[in-house]
Design an enzyme around this catalytic site. Sequence first.
Site, PDB file in Angstrom:
ATOM      1  N   ARG A  39       0.815  -1.208   0.000  1.00  0.00           N
ATOM      2  CA  ARG A  39       0.000   0.000   0.000  1.00  0.00           C
ATOM      3  C   ARG A  39       0.855   1.266   0.000  1.00  0.00           C
ATOM      4  O   ARG A  39       0.465   2.286  -0.586  1.00  0.00           O
ATOM      5  CB  ARG A  39      -0.924  -0.008   1.215  1.00  0.00           C
ATOM      6  CG  ARG A  39      -1.974  -1.116   1.149  1.00  0.00           C
ATOM      7  CD  ARG A  39      -2.921  -1.047   2.315  1.00  0.00           C
ATOM      8  NE  ARG A  39      -3.941  -2.091   2.218  1.00  0.00           N
ATOM      9  CZ  ARG A  39      -4.955  -2.226   3.055  1.00  0.00           C
ATOM     10  NH1 ARG A  39      -5.086  -1.368   4.054  1.00  0.00           N
ATOM     11  NH2 ARG A  39      -5.824  -3.194   2.917  1.00  0.00           N
ATOM     12  N   ASP A 150     -15.202   8.469   9.521  1.00  0.00           N
ATOM     13  CA  ASP A 150     -14.126   7.521   9.281  1.00  0.00           C
ATOM     14  C   ASP A 150     -12.808   8.245   9.549  1.00  0.00           C
ATOM     15  O   ASP A 150     -12.753   9.487   9.521  1.00  0.00           O
ATOM     16  CB  ASP A 150     -14.163   7.001   7.838  1.00  0.00           C
ATOM     17  CG  ASP A 150     -13.434   5.675   7.683  1.00  0.00           C
ATOM     18  OD1 ASP A 150     -14.094   4.623   7.681  1.00  0.00           O
ATOM     19  OD2 ASP A 150     -12.186   5.689   7.593  1.00  0.00           O
TER      20      ASP A 150
END
Length: 290
Positions: A39, A150
């Site tokens: 990532r 979030d």
Amino acid sequence: MSDAADHLADRHFSAIAAIIESRVGIKLPAAKRTMVEGRLRKRARALGLSNVSHYGAHLFEQGGLDDELVHLIDCVTTNKTDFFREPSHFEFLRNVAVPQLQQRKDTRPASLKIWSAASSTGAEAYTAAMVLQDLANAGAPMRFSILGTDISTEVLREADMAIYPSAFVAPVPTAMQQRYLMRSKDPRQDLVRVAPELRRKVRFERLNLMDESYPFDRDIDVIFCRNVLIYFDGPTQKAVIRRLVSHLRPGGYLMLGHSESMAGSGIPGIQQVVPTVYQACPAALRRSAA
């Protein structure tokens, strides 16, 4: 470029793991190292760095951590979501929670407040909006608003845009797709967007569930916190749930993921009504349990 150059140095991975655990509550054991490196390679390229080893040096040896921290968290945190995921919760919302909340004359809210506490790209929040709008269209005397939160700024931008690949919305019943999703006018783009009438009722804000307090209303009717607690240890799970419960109105509901069904056990102020669903006790009982 050698293979070793495209991997994090041991000290850099350990430092990243420590930061993520302290800031987000998520553990990154050695088994997650390949995932983390994969990532971060994309992020390294975005910064013009040739490999992930240089990214680690950028963070910890060249003073880049402060400016990069939000992006690091965005890269590392997992954001898995689907429309109508764990559909029994939305059936409970439609058939039990909303009717009961509407019938409680002593505490009946003028507008139902729903909170998707780990909203990712917004599918959970918009699913709840579809269910509630259907009830309103059928004549239920109700207004509603939905908050999605979030920790990842990247997924919150996607949630606010509310644009999804057509395949992603496949779990949405056909009739709801026709009412609440708009197809792209460009036939080359197989995309849909949530209709404006729902988007106006949903807002998204950044929140770290590890924060000691949450800057939101304390009369929420339903809180979804699903499939995020599994990344926390037991004490952190309990602390997060206690903070969430403090934002529920008496009689409000907390819905946990099916893999987290026992996390709410023993939390003062709530009682389990069905597996994975907890209800806030009346105010008097909540005060005595505090």
